[in-house]
Every structure is written in structure tokens, then in C-alpha cells.
Design a protein around this motif. Structure first.
Motif, PDB file in Angstrom:
ATOM      1  N   GLY A 206      41.768  42.963  39.295  1.00 16.70           N
ATOM      2  CA  GLY A 206      42.003  43.792  38.113  1.00 16.70           C
ATOM      3  C   GLY A 206      41.193  45.079  38.148  1.00 16.70           C
ATOM      4  O   GLY A 206      40.701  45.530  37.127  1.00 16.70           O
ATOM      5  N   GLY A 207      41.010  45.632  39.336  1.00 10.59           N
ATOM      6  CA  GLY A 207      40.263  46.879  39.467  1.00 10.59           C
ATOM      7  C   GLY A 207      38.763  46.695  39.423  1.00 10.59           C
ATOM      8  O   GLY A 207      38.011  47.663  39.471  1.00 10.59           O
ATOM      9  N   GLN A 208      38.322  45.443  39.372  1.00 16.76           N
ATOM     10  CA  GLN A 208      36.890  45.172  39.268  1.00 16.76           C
ATOM     11  C   GLN A 208      36.446  44.375  40.498  1.00 16.76           C
ATOM     12  O   GLN A 208      37.190  43.543  41.004  1.00 16.76           O
ATOM     13  N   ARG A 209      35.223  44.647  40.967  1.00 20.93           N
ATOM     14  CA  ARG A 209      34.722  43.882  42.100  1.00 20.93           C
ATOM     15  C   ARG A 209      34.247  42.511  41.632  1.00 20.93           C
ATOM     16  O   ARG A 209      33.619  42.375  40.588  1.00 20.93           O
ATOM     17  N   ALA A 210      34.570  41.478  42.429  1.00 17.93           N
ATOM     18  CA  ALA A 210      34.109  40.112  42.155  1.00 17.93           C
ATOM     19  C   ALA A 210      33.764  39.476  43.486  1.00 17.93           C
ATOM     20  O   ALA A 210      34.262  39.902  44.533  1.00 17.93           O
ATOM     21  N   TYR A 211      32.902  38.480  43.452  1.00 16.62           N
ATOM     22  CA  TYR A 211      32.500  37.805  44.686  1.00 16.62           C
ATOM     23  C   TYR A 211      33.042  36.391  44.711  1.00 16.62           C
ATOM     24  O   TYR A 211      33.021  35.691  43.696  1.00 16.62           O
ATOM     25  N   LEU A 212      33.503  35.972  45.872  1.00 18.36           N
ATOM     26  CA  LEU A 212      33.984  34.601  46.052  1.00 18.36           C
ATOM     27  C   LEU A 212      32.886  33.782  46.711  1.00 18.36           C
ATOM     28  O   LEU A 212      32.401  34.133  47.785  1.00 18.36           O
ATOM     29  N   LEU A 213      32.501  32.717  46.043  1.00 24.47           N
ATOM     30  CA  LEU A 213      31.517  31.802  46.630  1.00 24.47           C
ATOM     31  C   LEU A 213      32.253  30.530  47.015  1.00 24.47           C
ATOM     32  O   LEU A 213      32.917  29.913  46.171  1.00 24.47           O
TER      33      LEU A 213
END
Ligand SMILES: [Zn+2]
Length: 455
Positions: A206-213
Motif C-alpha cells: 500500500g505504498g508503505q515499507r513493511a518487513y517480513l519476518l
């Protein structure tokens, strides 16, 4: 979603150091330097026991560990198949040890498909290119560089660390992690948790950075389908042709649509994606939510169901001879705990007259997205990339965490990389033109240093 790089906050100038094309070579960070050196050791693992071996890379890594005052041990499961393990004394010996591991082998790379020599360690456009830049000489280098930060000037990590560089991960770890866990389990004494590859990287949601753990892995079952028939002359009527029967079975299995079944991890992930995108997960289906993760959707869609992909065919020896047998390789990744059920279903799909031979099998894993290590990872990422959410995910593939789990060690995928939105990072695992941004390596080193110093 992933095609809107302008919506991503720019990296701070400190984080971009060394990343500009013109100056990269001169100011190469230690992480990139080590990763480049490791890429130049061609540690190709062809599978089925064929490999260039890891010994040269293992000796290089051992030398780096020795330079930090550690005492690495080298283990050869077979000639040339070397793994390295070293223990780092922590400040608080009452805490359980943490295993920090990587693998030294890589999958084959056909130079004809690449735009650079896959084993030259080319630095170009602010990225390090080469087989292993993503999987996983990048993390091997981040481990060594962050160790230098943590213990290089007389410091210590918070708890004991078991630093391991395994051979043979790309062929299931039989000659690497499984060998060490079976033959030298004392190396991992006191360890309860592990971190390694295929998680910790950023995606754009959604245009936002996120991290996958990564908090779980699907099970792995590599089988061979065997059809047997009658050998005969290629010019004759021949109803019992092994190749025809095998081809029918492979086509049926390859086109089978496996149903979606959510596990605790994937349910939580989809719930988080829906929350971030502000949509109702009851109205937007699991596949659609997975697609919203852009470049990671290939991984995530495959984590919602079993997959069974045909990956090889062998039959015949002469154009005018019908062979008596035909074989196909199938790479099955079932949801954790469903291995036997899936094998029975596959027998139904291919039919009783096709023999299923299991070549290699390893368990699935799933760990809860909570606890002190998760808290530490989340708060560490928050310090280095404020406001970016951390989401759990189930890896559709496998890692050496499977072997460590047999010793009761909970493994996570956390090789932290802050990536630009334009880069299709997940596609580069085993892909062509593997490359990693130099500034992502610097970021990873910094995050890992922070985590190992404080957890
Ligand atoms: Zn890997």
C-alpha cells in the motif's frame, strides 16, 4: 503497489553511503567486501551429491572469525563439503544461546542468461551482483561484519552466539546442517533460537515499507514418479507406453489446484495486510491480499496452500525404442503437518499404477509470532526504520532451520535488508542477475549489530 517507488521515504544520506555508482568501489563497506569475496568462490551445489564444494569459502570465513579472536571449527561431512562453527561468549551466560547461521553453497548459474559474470562479484549501479548476492552470501557477510562491530573492539554480545556457516543447504542440508546436528549436536548446546535467511527484507505494501519476518517453513518432499511399461520397437502399436502414462500423470499433477488452508501464521499475516490496506479480510480473498504484497506475492501465495511442481523428466535412450520406464521429479511443498495427507492425495491424482519414490523429505515448521526474540527484532527494526510494520510469514521453501529444529531450536528468517520498491528481491532467489543494493547491506549490518548487542 510495488510499482510506485516515489511513495517510499528516501533512505537517509547516512544509509546511502557507498551506494552511489561512481564511488562505490572506493568506499566499499566491509559487508559488501566480504559478500563480494564470497561470491568469487564458486560454491555451486548441483544437487544429488554433485557440488563444487564449500571448503575454500569455509576457510575464508574461518579466517575472518579467527581475526576476531574466535576459534572456529571446520567439519567435513565429505571431502570438500565443509561447514564452519564458532562460539562467541556472551555477557549474560544465564541466557540461552542464539544460533546465527548462513549457508556457503549456491545454486547453479548459467552465465549465458546473466548480464554479468555470476561469479565475478561485480559492483555496478550501487549494487553487488552475483550468484549468492541474495541467497545467501549477503547474510553471511552481514553476520561477519556485524560480529566485527560487536566483538571487534573487545565488546561482547548480550548472550552466547553460535555462529554457523553450513555446506549443502541447497540440496536439503544433508551434508551440512543435518550432518552437524546429527554428528556434532554439542556444538549447539544451550541454544534455543536461531536466525538466518529468507526473512527480514522489506516489501512495499500500500505504498508503505513493511518487513517480513519468517516464522515458519513449509514441509519439503522431493519425490520421483515412476511409470513402468513394456519396452518395444518405436514403429509398433504399443498401448502400454511408460512415457505416455507418465506424461498424463505429470500433467494432471502439475495442473492440480490445491485448496487454500490458512495456518496461524498466514491467518495473522493476511489480517495484518488487510489492516494496513484498510480492507475487510472477509470480503477480500486470501489470494487478493497476498497479491497486494507485490514482489513478495509469489512467496506468499505459495504459503497459502500446498504446491507440487514437476521439475524434471527422464525417459528413453533411442529415437526408435519405447523405454520400459519413465521418471519425473516433483518438488512438493506441503503445509506443515500435512505431508502424509498430501502424499496420499498425490497418489490419487497420478493413479495407482504410478510409483511414488521419496527422494528427500524434511519437516515443516511454524513458530508463534511473539516472545522476546520477536519483540527484540521488532524494536530493533523500529529503531532503524521507524514506522515500518513487521509481519510474520510462512516461507514456501525451506532453510537449515529445519535441521536445527530437531534439536529443539526455534528458527526464524531474519536477514534484515531495507530495499527500494523497484527491486523484485524475492524473484532473485535462485534467479538470474541476483543483486543486492550496497546500502541495504550496510543497513543489514547495522540492524544485526544492534540486535546481537542487545538481545
Ligand atoms: Zn538460501
Amino acid at each position: 503497489m510495488a510499482s510506485s517507488p516515489n511513495t517510499i521515504p528516501a533512505a537517509s544520506s547516512a544509509d546511502s553511503a557507498g551506494a552511489s555508482p561512481g564511488t562505490a568501489a572506493a568506499k566499499l563497506d566491509l559487508t559488501a567486501e566480504i559478500a563480494r569475496d564470497l561470491i568469487r568462490f564458486d560454491t555451486t551445489n548441483y544437487g544429488e551429491g554433485r557440488s563444487n564444494g564449500e571448503t575454500d569459502a569455509a576457510e575464508y570465513v574461518a579466517q575472518k572469525l579467527r581475526a576476531l579472536g574466535l576459534v572456529p571449527e571446520l567439519f567435513d561431512s565429505e571431502p570438500g563439503r565443509t561447514s564452519v562453527v564458532a562460539r562467541v561468549q556472551g555477557r549474560d551466560t544465564s541466557r540461552p544461546a542464539l544460533v546465527v547461521h548462513g549457508h556457503l553453497d549456491v545454486v547453479p548459474a548459467d552465465p549465458a542468461n546473466w548480464s554479468v559474470d555470476p561469479f565475478a562479484g561485480v559492483i555496478k549501479d550501487g549494487l553487488l551482483w552475483g550468484r549468492g548476492a541474495v541467497d545467501m552470501k549477503n547474510m553471511d557477510a552481514m553476520i561477519l561484519a556485524s560480529l566485527q562491530d560487536v566483538i571487534g573492539s573487545g565488546g561482547a554480545p548480550e548472550r552466547d552466539l553460535v555462529i554457523a556457516f553450513f555446506a549443502d543447504e541447497e540440496a536439503g542440508g544433508v551434508l551440512g546442517s543435518h550432518f552437524l546436528v546429527n554428528e556434532h549436536p554439542h556444538l549447539f548446546d544451550g541454544a534455543t533460537e536461531a536466525i538466518s535467511e529468507v526473512g527480514g527484507y522489506s516489501i512495499t505494501l500500500g505504498g508503505q515499507r513493511a518487513y517480513l519476518l519468517q516464522t515458519g517453513e513449509k514441509a519439503l518432499i522431493w519425490v520421483k514418479l515412476v511409470a513402468r511399461g513394456e519396452a518395444g520397437h518405436g514403429s509398433r502399436m504399443h498401448p502400454n507406453n511408460a512415457i505416455t502414462r507418465l506424461a498424463e500423470a505429470v500433467a494432471k499433477l502439475g495442473r492440480h489446484e490445491w485448496p487454500i488452508r490458512l495456518t496461524d501464521t498466514t491467518e495473522q499475516l493476511l489480517g495484518e495486510i488487510a489492516r494496513i490496506l484498510d480492507v475487510d479480510p472477509q470480503r477480500v480473498g486470501p489470494d487478493e491480499l497476498a497479491l497486494a504484497t507485490g514482489t513478495a506475492s509469489g512467496f506468499i501465495q505459495a504459503s497459502l496452500r500446498t504446491t507440487a511442481n514437476p521439475t524434471g523428466l527422464t525417459a528413453g535412450y533411442k529415437h526408435n525404442v519405447i523405454p520400459d520406464a519413465a521418471e519425473a521429479l516433483i518438488d512438493i511443498r506441503s503445509l506443515p503437518g500435512e505431508e502424509d495427507l498430501v502424499l496420499a492425495q498425490i497418489q490419487d491424482i497420478v493413479g495407482a499404477d504410478i510409483e511414488i519414490v521419496t527422494m528427500h523429505r524434511d519437516i515443516g515448521l511454524e513458530t508463534e509470532f511473539s516472545g522476546p526474540l520477536i519483540d527484540a527484532v521488532v524494536s530493533t527494526l523500529e529503531r532503524h526504520d521507524p514506522g515500518a510494520p513487521v509481519l510474520p510469514y510462512l516461507l514456501s521453501a525451506g532453510t537449515d532451520n529445519k535441521a536445527l529444529s530437531t534439536l529443539g531450536i526455534k528458527g526464524y528468517g531474519f536477514a534484515p535488508l531495507r530495499l527500494p520498491a523497484y527491486l523484485d528481491f524475492p524473484a532473485m532467489f535462485h534467479g538470474v542477475d541476483e543483486r543486492v543494493p550496497l546500502d541495504a547491506l550496510v543497513f543489514g549490518r547495522r540492524v544485526l549489530t544492534d540486535l546481537l548487542s542487545s538481545y
